[in-house]
Design a protein around this motif. Structure first.
Motif, PDB file in Angstrom:
ATOM      1  N   ASP A  43       0.831  -1.189   0.000  1.00  0.00           N
ATOM      2  CA  ASP A  43       0.000   0.000   0.000  1.00  0.00           C
ATOM      3  C   ASP A  43       0.878   1.256   0.000  1.00  0.00           C
ATOM      4  N   ARG A  44       0.626   2.154  -0.934  1.00  0.00           N
ATOM      5  CA  ARG A  44       1.408   3.385  -1.075  1.00  0.00           C
ATOM      6  C   ARG A  44       1.348   4.237   0.184  1.00  0.00           C
ATOM      7  N   GLU A  45       0.175   4.340   0.778  1.00  0.00           N
ATOM      8  CA  GLU A  45       0.041   5.174   1.968  1.00  0.00           C
ATOM      9  C   GLU A  45       0.789   4.589   3.168  1.00  0.00           C
ATOM     10  N   GLN A  48       4.339   5.550   2.580  1.00  0.00           N
ATOM     11  CA  GLN A  48       4.516   6.970   2.892  1.00  0.00           C
ATOM     12  C   GLN A  48       4.648   7.164   4.399  1.00  0.00           C
ATOM     13  N   GLN A  49       3.784   6.496   5.137  1.00  0.00           N
ATOM     14  CA  GLN A  49       3.803   6.616   6.599  1.00  0.00           C
ATOM     15  C   GLN A  49       5.158   6.169   7.158  1.00  0.00           C
TER      16      GLN A  49
END
Length: 174
Positions: A43-45, A48-49
């Motif tokens: 998952d991209r998010e 990012q996190q």
């Protein structure tokens, strides 16, 4: 306001300064997380996190007198992202009980069994391995454990393999 001042303020908890740093790095973080998400299927998010957490942790150690502090923070975030990918891949391919036949249990019996296995495993490990097992069970990353123990991440990885082997041997006995 200079970048050094912004970083010092962010280091001391100033939310506005942290937001300024985030604004300066946001586009690079989005591109990097998107790139690795497309490669790994993660998952991209989430990626990012991981990068933001890495950068916030790096904020406490950045030396503004040496090099580009934004580059340092970005690389710390990218390093954290890659560690998360590696950890995810390892968990997906090498679970602790791979190949070990453990009988099904439920509820209270499962909790007792898990605690017994942890205590039994811990008693078989050397001191550094016990410290690493405790840290991993508390949710620390291997790199964070390496820093706190004063060794390398490769050294921690070696001990994790030994812990896994000990667990598999204990599970096979029981």
């Amino acid at each position: 306001m200079s970048l050094t001042t912004v970083i010092e303020r962010a280091r001391h908890g100033d939310a506005g300064a942290r937001e300024q740093i985030s604004d300066l790095l946001r586009e690079r973080v989005l591109r990097t997380a998107g790139y690795y998400a497309s490669l790994t299927g993660m998952d991209r998010e989430d990626l990012q996190q991981e990068m933001w957490v890495g950068m916030l942790l790096g904020l406490q150690q950045v030396d503004t007198a040496i090099g580009d502090p934004l580059c340092y923070l970005f690389l710390r975030g990218k390093w954290r992202l890659l560690e998360a990918i590696r950890r995810s891949e390892r968990e997906r391919t090498e679970s602790l009980d791979a190949g070990a036949c453990i009988p099904e249990r439920s509820g209270f019996e499962e909790e007792i069994w898990s605690r017994w296995m942890t205590v039994s495993l811990s008693s078989r490990l050397r001191e550094p391995q016990r410290a690493i097992l405790d840290g991993l069970m508390q949710g620390y990353l291997q790199q964070e454990l390496a820093q706190s123990l004063g060794c390398t991440a490769a050294n921690v990885s070696y001990h994790v393999r030994k812990i896994r082997e000990g667990y598999q041997a204990l599970a096979a006995e029981n």
